[in-house]
Design an enzyme around this catalytic site. Structure first.
Site, PDB file in Angstrom:
ATOM      1  N   HIS A   1       4.994   6.922   2.429  1.00  0.00           N
ATOM      2  CA  HIS A   1       3.682   6.689   1.774  1.00  0.00           C
ATOM      3  C   HIS A   1       3.892   6.873   0.268  1.00  0.00           C
ATOM      4  O   HIS A   1       4.691   6.166  -0.338  1.00  0.00           O
ATOM      5  CB  HIS A   1       2.677   7.650   2.409  1.00  0.00           C
ATOM      6  CG  HIS A   1       1.234   7.425   2.111  1.00  0.00           C
ATOM      7  ND1 HIS A   1       0.747   6.307   1.484  1.00  0.00           N
ATOM      8  CD2 HIS A   1       0.127   8.208   2.368  1.00  0.00           C
ATOM      9  CE1 HIS A   1      -0.577   6.407   1.367  1.00  0.00           C
ATOM     10  NE2 HIS A   1      -0.976   7.564   1.897  1.00  0.00           N
TER      11      HIS A   1
ATOM     12  N   GLY B   1       9.803   1.364  -1.189  1.00  0.00           N
ATOM     13  CA  GLY B   1       9.092   0.500  -2.133  1.00  0.00           C
ATOM     14  C   GLY B   1       8.921  -0.913  -1.601  1.00  0.00           C
ATOM     15  O   GLY B   1       8.429  -1.776  -2.326  1.00  0.00           O
TER      16      GLY B   1
ATOM     17  N   HIS C   1       4.808  -3.165   4.043  1.00  0.00           N
ATOM     18  CA  HIS C   1       3.473  -2.567   4.070  1.00  0.00           C
ATOM     19  C   HIS C   1       2.884  -2.642   5.469  1.00  0.00           C
ATOM     20  O   HIS C   1       3.174  -3.575   6.216  1.00  0.00           O
ATOM     21  CB  HIS C   1       2.536  -3.276   3.075  1.00  0.00           C
ATOM     22  CG  HIS C   1       1.372  -2.427   2.709  1.00  0.00           C
ATOM     23  ND1 HIS C   1       0.212  -2.425   3.436  1.00  0.00           N
ATOM     24  CD2 HIS C   1       1.217  -1.528   1.714  1.00  0.00           C
ATOM     25  CE1 HIS C   1      -0.621  -1.553   2.896  1.00  0.00           C
ATOM     26  NE2 HIS C   1      -0.043  -0.992   1.851  1.00  0.00           N
TER      27      HIS C   1
ATOM     28  N   ARG D   1      -1.009  -5.346  -5.976  1.00  0.00           N
ATOM     29  CA  ARG D   1      -0.779  -4.391  -7.072  1.00  0.00           C
ATOM     30  C   ARG D   1       0.593  -4.587  -7.691  1.00  0.00           C
ATOM     31  O   ARG D   1       0.837  -4.209  -8.832  1.00  0.00           O
ATOM     32  CB  ARG D   1      -0.919  -2.955  -6.537  1.00  0.00           C
ATOM     33  CG  ARG D   1      -2.312  -2.658  -5.985  1.00  0.00           C
ATOM     34  CD  ARG D   1      -2.349  -1.382  -5.165  1.00  0.00           C
ATOM     35  NE  ARG D   1      -1.548  -1.467  -3.944  1.00  0.00           N
ATOM     36  CZ  ARG D   1      -1.459  -0.530  -3.026  1.00  0.00           C
ATOM     37  NH1 ARG D   1      -2.142   0.583  -3.174  1.00  0.00           N
ATOM     38  NH2 ARG D   1      -0.705  -0.679  -1.944  1.00  0.00           N
TER      39      ARG D   1
ATOM     40  N   ASP E   1       4.501   0.697  -4.961  1.00  0.00           N
ATOM     41  CA  ASP E   1       5.370   1.773  -5.452  1.00  0.00           C
ATOM     42  C   ASP E   1       6.614   1.293  -6.197  1.00  0.00           C
ATOM     43  O   ASP E   1       7.140   2.014  -7.040  1.00  0.00           O
ATOM     44  CB  ASP E   1       5.822   2.661  -4.275  1.00  0.00           C
ATOM     45  CG  ASP E   1       4.740   3.637  -3.858  1.00  0.00           C
ATOM     46  OD1 ASP E   1       3.943   4.027  -4.728  1.00  0.00           O
ATOM     47  OD2 ASP E   1       4.693   3.993  -2.671  1.00  0.00           O
TER      48      ASP E   1
ATOM     49  N   ARG F   1      -5.542   8.851  -6.638  1.00  0.00           N
ATOM     50  CA  ARG F   1      -6.068   8.690  -5.275  1.00  0.00           C
ATOM     51  C   ARG F   1      -7.112   9.737  -4.918  1.00  0.00           C
ATOM     52  O   ARG F   1      -7.873   9.564  -3.969  1.00  0.00           O
ATOM     53  CB  ARG F   1      -4.915   8.670  -4.262  1.00  0.00           C
ATOM     54  CG  ARG F   1      -5.286   8.371  -2.810  1.00  0.00           C
ATOM     55  CD  ARG F   1      -6.014   7.041  -2.608  1.00  0.00           C
ATOM     56  NE  ARG F   1      -5.288   5.881  -3.054  1.00  0.00           N
ATOM     57  CZ  ARG F   1      -4.395   5.200  -2.318  1.00  0.00           C
ATOM     58  NH1 ARG F   1      -4.154   5.569  -1.089  1.00  0.00           N
ATOM     59  NH2 ARG F   1      -3.788   4.125  -2.809  1.00  0.00           N
TER      60      ARG F   1
ATOM     61  N   ARG G   1     -11.666  12.148  16.971  1.00  0.00           N
ATOM     62  CA  ARG G   1     -10.892  12.761  18.050  1.00  0.00           C
ATOM     63  C   ARG G   1     -10.482  11.667  19.035  1.00  0.00           C
ATOM     64  O   ARG G   1     -11.188  11.426  20.026  1.00  0.00           O
ATOM     65  CB  ARG G   1     -11.761  13.829  18.732  1.00  0.00           C
ATOM     66  CG  ARG G   1     -11.060  14.935  19.499  1.00  0.00           C
ATOM     67  CD  ARG G   1     -10.127  14.414  20.509  1.00  0.00           C
ATOM     68  NE  ARG G   1      -9.558  15.423  21.375  1.00  0.00           N
ATOM     69  CZ  ARG G   1      -8.633  15.133  22.261  1.00  0.00           C
ATOM     70  NH1 ARG G   1      -8.156  13.889  22.377  1.00  0.00           N
ATOM     71  NH2 ARG G   1      -8.165  16.078  23.047  1.00  0.00           N
TER      72      ARG G   1
END
Ligand SMILES: CC(=O)SCCNC(=O)CCNC(=O)[C@H](O)C(C)(C)COP(=O)(O)OP(=O)(O)OC[C@H]1O[C@@H](n2cnc3c(N)ncnc32)[C@H](O)[C@@H]1OP(=O)(O)O
Ligand SMILES: O=C([O-])CC(=O)C(=O)O
Length: 375
Positions: free
Chosen positions: A221, A257, A260, A269, A311, A336, A355
């Protein structure tokens, strides 16, 4: 019947609830925050406007923005007990652990006792994160106790000012502004989902954010920007990069990097931060890192049809601004936080505890053997 494996398919493709905050990859590649295209926001707004949009629902007017900037500037200071905790964290700690401890400690000092305080807590965390990370970094690395207040209006400029001990250039402040916009919000990604699960138990904002920081830390992440930097800085030319990358792909290594969970063609981005990375490369006269990055991007697409995510070019962009690699992911946190906090508030608006169920694949029901008869 297909055999169930322990672990699972990562809930991929399943809706885990509704949100009015963000769309990711709806038309193949797009990203919107409350209906605005992230590229439009990156071209035409400041991060403070985007933070206001995400946390308060609409883009601010000029006077609302001025007031918001002043409000955030007034919330940058660190309570003494938090300074003392930060001074005790060793130099070789991971800065994401510092962020996690900082958020958690603040929760002890400025506890959210009532959900009516949620906007104040969110703004406070937004304002104070640059202070937390730089106070620890400068104290542990340079022995300096910084004053966490600067005159900079922008959070990005303020962060660089605290880190480098002098005001940022316009170019660097602009890049930080765009970077913080790009990272601000991304629907039900792992860290935001962590925050929402925590919020669904009616826990406090600091706990939700502390948990989210832990989720963002991992290299699959947010930690991918640091991991990408560690990879590209080993290579001194595009030829070497192609040779070593080929060996990585043959070994089936993960290339940080790239790829996705939601986007299939590209991450919107990437083009934006790549453009800024190129400007910075020209500014510093780089002839290695940017060409290496471009060679890696091209080869990943040619060989694997995998595209650079948000990233990858952040790594070179941050590096060109003199930001130490280990501070890359904390910058992601600074941004974030807006998305996390807005999701916590949204979850609280119409809450039911999150849950899901599990498919049991363990042993059939059995009886306990007395301890002396086991073996
Ligand atoms: C801001 C962000 O958080 S963006 C994400 C940052 N993370 C990274 O950059 C880490 C590297 N990337 C990855 O690990 C993955 O692409 C993730 C975690 C982002 C997404 O994971 P998934 O949804 O499981 O990926 P996906 O289903 O598209 O994978 C398809 C195949 O491509 C492979 N693949 C995906 N990404 C990569 C990669 N970066 N390097 C090598 N192979 C990859 C997978 O191993 C999988 O192969 P398999 O079918 O042989 O098992
Ligand atoms: O959405 C995801 O899975 C990861 C991501 O790009 C982000 O959180 O910005």
């Amino acid at each position: 019947m297909t055999e169930k494996k322990i672990g699972g398919a990562g809930l991929r493709g399943q809706s885990a609830g509704a949100t009015a905050l963000c769309t990711v990859g709806q038309k193949g590649t797009g990203l919107t925050y409350r209906g605005y295209d992230v590229r439009d926001l990156a071209d035409n707004t400041s991060f403070e406007e985007v933070a206001y949009l995400i946390l308060y629902g609409e883009l601010p007017t000029r006077s609302q923005l001025d007031a918001y900037i002043q409000r955030l500037k007034g919330m940058r200071d660190l309570p003494q007990p938090l300074r003392e905790v930060l001074e005790r964290i060793p130099k070789d700690a991971h800065p994401m652990d510092v962020m996690r401890t900082g958020a958690s400690m603040l929760g002890n000092l400025e506890t959210e006792t009532d959900f009516s305080q949620q906007q104040d807590v969110a703004d406070r965390l937004l304002a104070v994160f640059p202070s937390i990370i730089n106070y620890w970094y400068r104290y542990s690395h340079d022995g300096v106790r910084i004053d966490p207040n600067t005159d900079d209006d922008s959070i990005g400029g303020h962060f660089l000012h605290l880190l480098h001990g002098k005001p940022a250039s316009q170019l660097h402040a602009d890049v930080m502004n765009v970077s913080l916009i790009l990272y601000a919000e991304h629907e039900f990604n792992a860290s935001t989902f962590t925050a929402r699960v925590c919020a669904s138990t009616l826990s406090d904002m600091h706990s939700c954010v502390t948990g989210a920081i832990g989720s963002l830390r991992g290299p699959l992440h947010g930690g991918a920007n640091e991991a990408a930097m560690a990879m590209i800085e080993q290579w001194s030319s595009p030829e070497e990069a192609r040779r070593e990358l080929k060996a990585m792909l043959d070994r089936k290594d993960k290339v940080m990097g790239f790829g996705h969970a939601i986007y299939r063609e590209s991450d919107p981005r990437n083009a934006v931060i790549k453009g800024w990375s190129k400007k910075l490369a020209d500014d510093v006269g780089d002839t290695t890192l940017y060409p290496v990055s471009e060679a890696v991007e091209q080869m990943m697409w040619d060989e694997k049809k995998l595209f650079a995510n948000a990233d990858f070019f952040h790594a070179s962009a941050y590096h060109f601004m003199g930001i130490p690699t280990k501070l890359f992911t904390p910058i992601f946190v600074m941004s974030r936080l807006t998305g996390w906090a807005a999701h916590v508030m949204e979850q609280r608006e119409n809450n039911r505890i999150i849950r899901p169920s599990a498919d049991y694949v363990g042993p059939e029901l059995r009886e306990v053997t007395p301890i002396d008869q086991r073996g």
